[in-house]
Design an enzyme around this catalytic site. Sequence first.
Site, PDB file in Angstrom:
ATOM      1  N   ASP A  24       0.835  -1.218   0.000  1.00  0.00           N
ATOM      2  CA  ASP A  24       0.000   0.000   0.000  1.00  0.00           C
ATOM      3  C   ASP A  24       0.865   1.262   0.000  1.00  0.00           C
ATOM      4  O   ASP A  24       1.981   1.264   0.502  1.00  0.00           O
ATOM      5  CB  ASP A  24      -0.916  -0.019   1.235  1.00  0.00           C
ATOM      6  N   HIS A  41       2.153   3.290  -9.011  1.00  0.00           N
ATOM      7  CA  HIS A  41       1.896   1.874  -9.304  1.00  0.00           C
ATOM      8  C   HIS A  41       3.030   1.279 -10.145  1.00  0.00           C
ATOM      9  O   HIS A  41       3.439   0.149  -9.953  1.00  0.00           O
ATOM     10  CB  HIS A  41       0.565   1.714 -10.047  1.00  0.00           C
ATOM     11  N   LEU A 135      10.854 -20.292  -4.799  1.00  0.00           N
ATOM     12  CA  LEU A 135       9.798 -19.482  -4.170  1.00  0.00           C
ATOM     13  C   LEU A 135       8.458 -19.622  -4.908  1.00  0.00           C
ATOM     14  O   LEU A 135       8.432 -19.632  -6.139  1.00  0.00           O
ATOM     15  CB  LEU A 135      10.233 -18.011  -4.207  1.00  0.00           C
TER      16      LEU A 135
END
Length: 249
Positions: A24, A41, A135
Amino acid sequence: MKITTTNAIPQRTNIPRHIGIIMDGNGRWAKKRFMPRIMGHKKGVDQLEAAVRRCTELGVEYLTVFAFSTENWRRPVEEVSFLMGLFSEALKKKVRLLHKNNIRLKVIGGRDKFPPQIRDAIYESEALTANNTGLTLTVAADYGGRQDILNAVNSLIKQGKTEITEEDMFNNLSLGFAPEPDLFIRTGGEARISNFMLWQMAYAELYFTDALWPDFDEKELDKAIASFQKRERRFGRTTEQLPENEQRS
Ligand code: IPE
Ligand code: IPE
Ligand code: MG
């Protein structure tokens, strides 16, 4: 035994297996620089690459990031459409890099509202990386924790269950392939969960930071992990009941 860390470099033992992040603060990062929100973004996508790299180095097994919530459709149409474009571009451009690094990509959340080219790119990226053993990077997009719980319950009803167990729930949630998150991180200064991983967060260690997501670099991630390593996870027990290497106080 007392374990202390003198700096923010995490120890190599006691690395969280699963980290969840609410990324955020992109809009505010851009605003501070007198730029349109979308630039935040854009920078946010680069920062995700850094987090993925650091998690891989440290041996984190699962990284789950909140990219777009079921509530984010309420944003201005131009911002939503920019985010869709960015998602599509990232899927196309970054998936080869993920694959090269043995990373398995998963995308959770609704698919129906995405344009067909994004849906196709999701299927292709997941299929390409499905057998990778490093991962597991899970991107939550059009994801809501409540929606996910409802979907799981509805699917259990369809399976004919009249009584369900915690295990049934866990396995039917979209994150059924991953262990529970050990560490939850929210950047951007808000201290709320905003409908992320509601079921799975029951015993996650929570870490909130004012750092905005585009500023959340490897050092910030290290700080979060070092903070996790100082916590004593009791799961309802007393300190004395824990093995010595898990006692922190
Ligand atoms: C998080 O950053 C990214 C998404 C929700 C897509 P924000 O866009 O919420 O940034 P702030 O909170 O407005 O600064
Ligand atoms: C949460 O951020 C969702 C994502 C980061 C994708 P928001 O910025 O949408 O959360 P609220 O609305 O401030 O709670
Ligand atoms: Mg926000």
